[in-house]
Design a protein around this motif. Structure first.
Motif, PDB file in Angstrom:
ATOM      1  N   PRO A  30       0.838  -1.205   0.000  1.00 42.95           N
ATOM      2  CA  PRO A  30       0.000   0.000   0.000  1.00 42.95           C
ATOM      3  C   PRO A  30       0.873   1.256   0.000  1.00 42.95           C
ATOM      4  O   PRO A  30       1.892   1.317   0.697  1.00 42.95           O
ATOM      5  CB  PRO A  30      -0.787  -0.122   1.307  1.00 42.95           C
ATOM      6  N   ALA A  31       0.483   2.242  -0.794  1.00 41.79           N
ATOM      7  CA  ALA A  31       1.314   3.434  -0.953  1.00 41.79           C
ATOM      8  C   ALA A  31       1.356   4.296   0.294  1.00 41.79           C
ATOM      9  O   ALA A  31       2.340   4.998   0.542  1.00 41.79           O
ATOM     10  CB  ALA A  31       0.806   4.257  -2.143  1.00 41.79           C
ATOM     11  N   ASP A  32       0.300   4.273   1.083  1.00 38.01           N
ATOM     12  CA  ASP A  32       0.265   5.114   2.278  1.00 38.01           C
ATOM     13  C   ASP A  32      -0.642   4.492   3.333  1.00 38.01           C
ATOM     14  O   ASP A  32      -1.244   3.455   3.118  1.00 38.01           O
ATOM     15  CB  ASP A  32      -0.202   6.539   1.935  1.00 38.01           C
ATOM     16  N   GLY A  33      -0.707   5.143   4.470  1.00 41.05           N
ATOM     17  CA  GLY A  33      -1.520   4.656   5.570  1.00 41.05           C
ATOM     18  C   GLY A  33      -0.746   3.686   6.444  1.00 41.05           C
ATOM     19  O   GLY A  33       0.351   3.239   6.097  1.00 41.05           O
ATOM     20  N   PRO A  34      -1.291   3.367   7.612  1.00 37.60           N
ATOM     21  CA  PRO A  34      -0.610   2.451   8.531  1.00 37.60           C
ATOM     22  C   PRO A  34      -0.409   1.085   7.898  1.00 37.60           C
ATOM     23  O   PRO A  34      -1.268   0.604   7.150  1.00 37.60           O
ATOM     24  CB  PRO A  34      -1.555   2.390   9.735  1.00 37.60           C
ATOM     25  N   LEU A  35       0.715   0.473   8.187  1.00 38.82           N
ATOM     26  CA  LEU A  35       1.043  -0.818   7.567  1.00 38.82           C
ATOM     27  C   LEU A  35       1.931  -1.627   8.503  1.00 38.82           C
ATOM     28  O   LEU A  35       2.909  -1.112   9.047  1.00 38.82           O
ATOM     29  CB  LEU A  35       1.772  -0.595   6.239  1.00 38.82           C
ATOM     30  N   ILE A  36       1.582  -2.904   8.677  1.00 34.92           N
ATOM     31  CA  ILE A  36       2.386  -3.832   9.472  1.00 34.92           C
ATOM     32  C   ILE A  36       3.064  -4.800   8.516  1.00 34.92           C
ATOM     33  O   ILE A  36       2.388  -5.605   7.860  1.00 34.92           O
ATOM     34  CB  ILE A  36       1.517  -4.616  10.476  1.00 34.92           C
ATOM     35  N   VAL A  37       4.369  -4.730   8.408  1.00 36.06           N
ATOM     36  CA  VAL A  37       5.137  -5.668   7.592  1.00 36.06           C
ATOM     37  C   VAL A  37       5.561  -6.820   8.509  1.00 36.06           C
ATOM     38  O   VAL A  37       6.312  -6.615   9.461  1.00 36.06           O
ATOM     39  CB  VAL A  37       6.370  -4.999   6.961  1.00 36.06           C
ATOM     40  N   ALA A  38       5.066  -8.021   8.244  1.00 40.60           N
ATOM     41  CA  ALA A  38       5.356  -9.191   9.067  1.00 40.60           C
ATOM     42  C   ALA A  38       6.168 -10.184   8.244  1.00 40.60           C
ATOM     43  O   ALA A  38       5.700 -10.671   7.211  1.00 40.60           O
ATOM     44  CB  ALA A  38       4.059  -9.834   9.555  1.00 40.60           C
ATOM     45  N   GLY A 110      -0.116   6.921  13.763  1.00 39.56           N
ATOM     46  CA  GLY A 110       0.352   8.083  13.008  1.00 39.56           C
ATOM     47  C   GLY A 110       0.413   7.851  11.514  1.00 39.56           C
ATOM     48  O   GLY A 110       0.888   8.711  10.767  1.00 39.56           O
ATOM     49  N   GLY A 111      -0.054   6.655  11.067  1.00 38.06           N
ATOM     50  CA  GLY A 111      -0.091   6.372   9.635  1.00 38.06           C
ATOM     51  C   GLY A 111       1.204   5.847   9.067  1.00 38.06           C
ATOM     52  O   GLY A 111       1.395   5.863   7.841  1.00 38.06           O
ATOM     53  N   ASN A 112       2.094   5.346   9.930  1.00 34.28           N
ATOM     54  CA  ASN A 112       3.410   4.892   9.476  1.00 34.28           C
ATOM     55  C   ASN A 112       3.438   3.391   9.199  1.00 34.28           C
ATOM     56  O   ASN A 112       2.541   2.645   9.596  1.00 34.28           O
ATOM     57  CB  ASN A 112       4.459   5.216  10.546  1.00 34.28           C
ATOM     58  N   GLY A 113       4.496   2.958   8.539  1.00 36.52           N
ATOM     59  CA  GLY A 113       4.746   1.546   8.314  1.00 36.52           C
ATOM     60  C   GLY A 113       5.720   1.029   9.350  1.00 36.52           C
ATOM     61  O   GLY A 113       6.730   1.675   9.639  1.00 36.52           O
ATOM     62  N   ILE A 114       5.418  -0.137   9.917  1.00 34.95           N
ATOM     63  CA  ILE A 114       6.314  -0.740  10.904  1.00 34.95           C
ATOM     64  C   ILE A 114       6.594  -2.184  10.496  1.00 34.95           C
ATOM     65  O   ILE A 114       5.819  -2.807   9.776  1.00 34.95           O
ATOM     66  CB  ILE A 114       5.741  -0.671  12.335  1.00 34.95           C
ATOM     67  N   ALA A 144      -4.760  -1.911  11.084  1.00 32.51           N
ATOM     68  CA  ALA A 144      -3.801  -1.723   9.991  1.00 32.51           C
ATOM     69  C   ALA A 144      -3.645  -3.012   9.200  1.00 32.51           C
ATOM     70  O   ALA A 144      -3.631  -4.103   9.774  1.00 32.51           O
ATOM     71  CB  ALA A 144      -2.444  -1.292  10.552  1.00 32.51           C
ATOM     72  N   PRO A 145      -3.542  -2.930   7.879  1.00 37.56           N
ATOM     73  CA  PRO A 145      -3.314  -4.134   7.083  1.00 37.56           C
ATOM     74  C   PRO A 145      -1.956  -4.746   7.397  1.00 37.56           C
ATOM     75  O   PRO A 145      -1.010  -4.040   7.741  1.00 37.56           O
ATOM     76  CB  PRO A 145      -3.381  -3.623   5.641  1.00 37.56           C
ATOM     77  N   VAL A 146      -1.891  -6.059   7.279  1.00 39.53           N
ATOM     78  CA  VAL A 146      -0.648  -6.777   7.519  1.00 39.53           C
ATOM     79  C   VAL A 146      -0.094  -7.249   6.185  1.00 39.53           C
ATOM     80  O   VAL A 146      -0.794  -7.935   5.418  1.00 39.53           O
ATOM     81  CB  VAL A 146      -0.863  -7.986   8.457  1.00 39.53           C
ATOM     82  N   LEU A 147       1.146  -6.895   5.893  1.00 38.24           N
ATOM     83  CA  LEU A 147       1.795  -7.275   4.643  1.00 38.24           C
ATOM     84  C   LEU A 147       2.764  -8.424   4.932  1.00 38.24           C
ATOM     85  O   LEU A 147       3.832  -8.217   5.509  1.00 38.24           O
ATOM     86  CB  LEU A 147       2.550  -6.087   4.053  1.00 38.24           C
ATOM     87  N   PRO A 148       2.417  -9.658   4.540  1.00 42.04           N
ATOM     88  CA  PRO A 148       3.320 -10.777   4.802  1.00 42.04           C
ATOM     89  C   PRO A 148       4.511 -10.754   3.850  1.00 42.04           C
ATOM     90  O   PRO A 148       4.368 -10.445   2.662  1.00 42.04           O
ATOM     91  CB  PRO A 148       2.437 -12.006   4.553  1.00 42.04           C
ATOM     92  N   PRO A 177      -1.822  -7.852   0.987  1.00 41.24           N
ATOM     93  CA  PRO A 177      -2.144  -7.410   2.354  1.00 41.24           C
ATOM     94  C   PRO A 177      -3.289  -8.222   2.951  1.00 41.24           C
ATOM     95  O   PRO A 177      -4.234  -8.605   2.266  1.00 41.24           O
ATOM     96  CB  PRO A 177      -2.536  -5.940   2.172  1.00 41.24           C
ATOM     97  N   LEU A 178      -3.172  -8.462   4.253  1.00 39.87           N
ATOM     98  CA  LEU A 178      -4.221  -9.141   5.007  1.00 39.87           C
ATOM     99  C   LEU A 178      -4.965  -8.109   5.840  1.00 39.87           C
ATOM    100  O   LEU A 178      -4.350  -7.294   6.539  1.00 39.87           O
ATOM    101  CB  LEU A 178      -3.605 -10.195   5.926  1.00 39.87           C
ATOM    102  N   TYR A 179      -6.275  -8.130   5.766  1.00 38.88           N
ATOM    103  CA  TYR A 179      -7.089  -7.163   6.494  1.00 38.88           C
ATOM    104  C   TYR A 179      -7.916  -7.882   7.564  1.00 38.88           C
ATOM    105  O   TYR A 179      -8.532  -8.906   7.300  1.00 38.88           O
ATOM    106  CB  TYR A 179      -8.019  -6.417   5.534  1.00 38.88           C
ATOM    107  N   PHE A 180      -7.893  -7.319   8.756  1.00 38.36           N
ATOM    108  CA  PHE A 180      -8.645  -7.868   9.874  1.00 38.36           C
ATOM    109  C   PHE A 180      -9.510  -6.763  10.476  1.00 38.36           C
ATOM    110  O   PHE A 180      -9.143  -5.583  10.440  1.00 38.36           O
ATOM    111  CB  PHE A 180      -7.700  -8.424  10.936  1.00 38.36           C
TER     112      PHE A 180
END
Length: 222
Positions: A30-38, A110-114, A144-148, A177-180
């Motif tokens: 995703p180009a923007d918004g909160p994101l969890i990279v797992a 805050g809309g960041n990627g972690i 936040a969506p999870v990006l595996p 992305p996985l959405y919950f």
């Protein structure tokens, strides 16, 4: 271009020139918004590789001692880890783990990627271990969506216990992305476990690793 962009761009160029990695699925980010990279975790270098090759900033934790070194070497290491967006954290203490989740939660709000490794520590035998539920807590609490992400071959860049880095080809596969459902912090433990297992299933499909039903335990802080 700021220090972060310069550091990440320079690191990306170095990785591309020396390792010629295969990166699949960049369009899934995703180009923007909160994101969890797992991601799975095979090498000390995994965080740096993901931070450099992702098309957007991703904040990972790094051991606090990387930021506390003295002399020119310590200053250079601190500047590098700060430059790629790493966050210092004390490992091995329960209070520190709780604070780490709070910090990641604040970044997502805050809309960041972690970035997070659900296994908790590096796999030293190549198995994909059971995921710890912090990633499930973050996904359900923030929505936040999870990006595996599946990493393949990164363990060969710097085998455990060795200091020398050996440039070699590796692969980074990025899934969809996985959405919950966002439930907030009041969700049940079984729900958190189920979300975590779903995330680990996606990582396993990307990495192709054999699964372990147990948690990974490192003999040293990793």
């Amino acid at each position: 271009m700021g220090i972060y962009d310069l550091t990440r761009s320079g690191t990306r160029g170095l990785i591309a020139g020396l390792c010629r990695p295969t990166v699949e699925g960049l369009a899934n980010v995703p180009a923007d918004g909160p994101l969890i990279v797992a991601a799975n975790h095979l090498s000390f270098l995994d965080s740096v590789l993901i931070q450099a090759l992702m098309p957007r900033p991703v904040a990972f934790f790094a051991k606090a001692e990387y930021f506390n070194g003295r002399g020119l070497k310590g200053k250079a290491m601190r500047s590098f880890f700060e430059g790629v967006g790493s966050i210092p954290v004390e490992r091995g203490q329960q209070a520190a783990s709780v604070q780490a989740l709070k910090t990641l939660h604040e970044l997502l709000e805050g809309g960041n990627g972690i970035g997070i490794y659900p296994e908790g520590t590096r796999s030293r035998d190549g198995l994909l271990y059971r995921g710890r539920t912090g990633v499930g807590w973050l996904a359900l609490t923030t929505g936040a969506p999870v990006l595996p992400v599946g990493l393949l071959g990164t363990e060969n860049l710097q085998p455990a216990g060795q200091k020398r880095i050996k440039p070699q080809h590796f692969t980074m596969r990025i899934g969809v992305p996985l959405y919950f459902e966002k439930t907030g912090p009041g969700h049940s433990l079984p729900a958190r476990r189920q979300v975590t297992d779903t995330i680990m299933d996606s990582i396993a499909q990307l990495s192709g690793q054999q699964r372990s039903a147990s948690y990974n335990q490192s003999p040293v802080l990793d």
